[in-house]
Motif scaffolding. Structure first.
Motif: not given
Length: 165
Positions: A1-6, A18-21, A39-41, A43-56
């Motif tokens: 899977m991908a790295s721990n980096k968001i 890897d995952v969209f929640v 928990a996903l992070q 395990k090295g799973v790259v998950a989309f997280r709106d409050d940390q991924t979408i730029e202001k």
């Protein structure tokens, strides 16, 4: 899977996760889904997280839809007020469409303090949410019907029933 980096998103780059929640922030963001993302992070799973991924300043709908399209697995956290959110219903419809179209992607439902039958039958708070959607979107009842169908389709899958945990 991908790295721990968001991953950071910008409209010019492809978004692969890897995952969209999909979840109702008011119901679960500061509890259950925070723990799920951690928990996903771990395990090295790259998950989309709106409050940390979408730029202001970014366009929410297009960024969300691109993130869904670029994800391999979908976790849908159904909670009491999930269906009251038009964002959640749009996400769910897109997810169900992609899973059905491609057959290569997985959808994992989690029923958080709501029973699978309440979601499937659209009773309780889900019935109330749809009555409000039908009133609000009376000029586009076809969209509301698609939301209903997406809920039913997602409940045909085996998932986790997390009550009072």
């Amino acid at each position: 899977m991908a790295s721990n980096k968001i991953q950071r998103c910008s409209s010019s780059q492809t978004k692969n996760f890897d995952v969209f929640v999909s979840f109702r922030g008011e119901d679960t963001r500061n509890g259950f889904t925070d723990h799920l993302f951690a928990a996903l992070q771990r395990k090295g799973v790259v998950a989309f997280r709106d409050d940390q991924t979408i730029e202001k300043g970014g366009f929410l709908e297009s960024e969300l839809l691109q993130a869904i399209e670029g994800s391999r697995v979908f976790i849908v956290v159904f909670s009491k007020d999930y269906a009251s959110s038009t964002w959640c219903m749009k996400e769910l419809t897109k997810i169900v469409d992609l899973v059905e179209e491609t057959g290569r992607r997985s959808m994992l439902p989690i029923f958080y303090d709501v029973g699978p039958s309440e979601v499937r039958k659209q009773s309780g708070k889900f019935a109330k949410a749809f009555a409000e959607h039908e009133e609000r979107f009376k000029d586009d009842l076809e969209m509301v019907e698609k939301w209903r169908e997406a809920l039913k389709a997602s409940c045909d899958r085996s998932g986790w029933d997390v009550q009072n945990k």
